[in-house]
Design an enzyme around this catalytic site. Structure first.
Site, PDB file in Angstrom:
ATOM      1  N   LYS A 190       0.508  -1.168   0.119  1.00 40.55           N
ATOM      2  CA  LYS A 190      -0.220   0.202   0.354  1.00 40.55           C
ATOM      3  C   LYS A 190       0.599   1.413   0.111  1.00 40.55           C
ATOM      4  CE  LYS A 190      -3.671  -2.304   2.589  1.00 40.55           C
ATOM      5  NZ  LYS A 190      -4.969  -1.840   3.862  1.00 40.55           N
ATOM      6  N   ASP A 218      -9.785   2.519   2.809  1.00 37.98           N
ATOM      7  CA  ASP A 218      -9.907   1.907   4.377  1.00 37.98           C
ATOM      8  C   ASP A 218     -10.201   2.854   5.226  1.00 37.98           C
ATOM      9  OD1 ASP A 218      -8.885  -0.694   3.647  1.00 37.98           O
ATOM     10  OD2 ASP A 218      -6.728  -0.324   3.633  1.00 37.98           O
TER      11      ASP A 218
END
Ligand code: ATR
Length: 288
Positions: free
Chosen positions: A70, A106
């Protein structure tokens, strides 16, 4: 059926075999009758640049990014959303017209969970247990929620300090970092509005563990557990007995999946589909 007109979406991570995203998004494509397919790719961190260029060159429409990529993927984006900018991490990408758009859904998933727990903006103090990638998304969400004081407690104190410094440098705000143990819990838990567990303590198959002794859970506090398997961790069971408002990581996971699906396709991913896929997956795993 896959034809020449099928759009391709993917998830990259390393390893990737555990990922539930292909099952979730393929179910969504099928239900919405979209000509699209979602595939998993194990992409070694050393090959990240070639991997992203290759996916773009091959006309992949969008992707999800999971651990440990990420932060790396963030560096290859042409545009990023505000959540990705704050966390320095990207978990969803759209490839469109030669440009790469990076998002961190997220954080949106956590914000949704905070709202579900009734945490109003501008709350006084939040405790974050853990200092890994999930903690990063939680802290960003708490900052967007204008939480006045964020306390990061982690088993390894260096990681807690590193995360505190990362966010302090970006925002100029004061965060607190300390070791995770009974004495720091006793010090910080009273006067907190919410506790968020981002450690893996209590996750299947070690469901009999909890990052927090029941005796130390303040009555009536809000507790969000990032773990979604089991749906009710030992921490959340103990918290319910103390009249706390509780939420597992399931809503967070489901919410961010539906947002990604909508971003890519413009269509709705029914939350029930996601829950059914997860239930089916876990039922299979449990019996084999
Ligand atoms: P993620 O990206 O999902 O957050 P991670 O980066 O592996 O996962 O982080 C896992 C978190 O769980 C860390 O904060 C880890 O603490 P350390 O940094 O000290 O390793 C925490 N954790 C894992 N096992 C733990 C345990 N038995 N007790 C306390 N914390 C634990």
């Amino acid at each position: 059926m896959i034809t020449g007109e099928t759009d391709v979406y993917c998830i990259i991570g390393y390893p990737i075999r555990h990922s539930l995203s292909p099952a979730i998004h393929n179910a969504g494509f099928e239900t919405n009758k979209l000509k699209a397919v979602f595939v998993p790719f194990a992409l070694h961190p050393d090959n990240i640049e070639a991997g992203i260029e290759g996916l773009e060159a091959l006309g992949v429409k969008g992707m999800t990014v999971t651990v440990p990529l990420k932060e790396q993927v963030f560096n290859y984006m042409d545009h990023i959303d505000e959540f990705a900018a704050l966390t320095g991490a990207v978990n969803t990408v759209i490839f469109r017209e030669g440009k790469k758009f990076g998002y961190n859904l997220d954080v949106a998933g956590v914000r949704y969970s905070l709202s579900k727990l009734g945490l109003s903006e501008g709350s006084k103090r939040a405790i974050v247990l853990g200092a890994g990638g999930a903690a990063r998304a939680v802290i960003a969400a708490l900052l967007f929620h204008k939480t006045e004081e964020i306390v990061i407690l982690n088993r390894g104190i260096e990681r807690a300090y590193a995360l505190k410094d990362f966010f302090s440098d970006k925002t100029g705000l004061h965060l607190i970092a300390d070791a995770l143990n009974n004495s720091t819990l006793e010090e910080y838990l009273p006067a907190s509005d919410i506790i968020v567990n981002t450690t893996s303590v209590g996750m299947y198959p070690n469901a009999d563990a909890s990052p927090l002794p029941k005796a130390l859970i303040p009555s009536g506090i809000r507790i969000l557990d990032a773990i979604y398997r089991p749906g009710k961790t030992k921490l959340l069971s103990a918290a319910e007995e103390k009249n706390c408002s509780t939420l597992s990581g399931l809503q967070w996971l489901v919410h961010q999946a539906t947002l990604a699906f909508k971003l890519w396709t413009g269509k709705e991913l029914d939350k029930k589909i996601v829950v059914d896929v997860l239930d089916g997956f876990f039922a299979t795993k449990t019996t084999t």
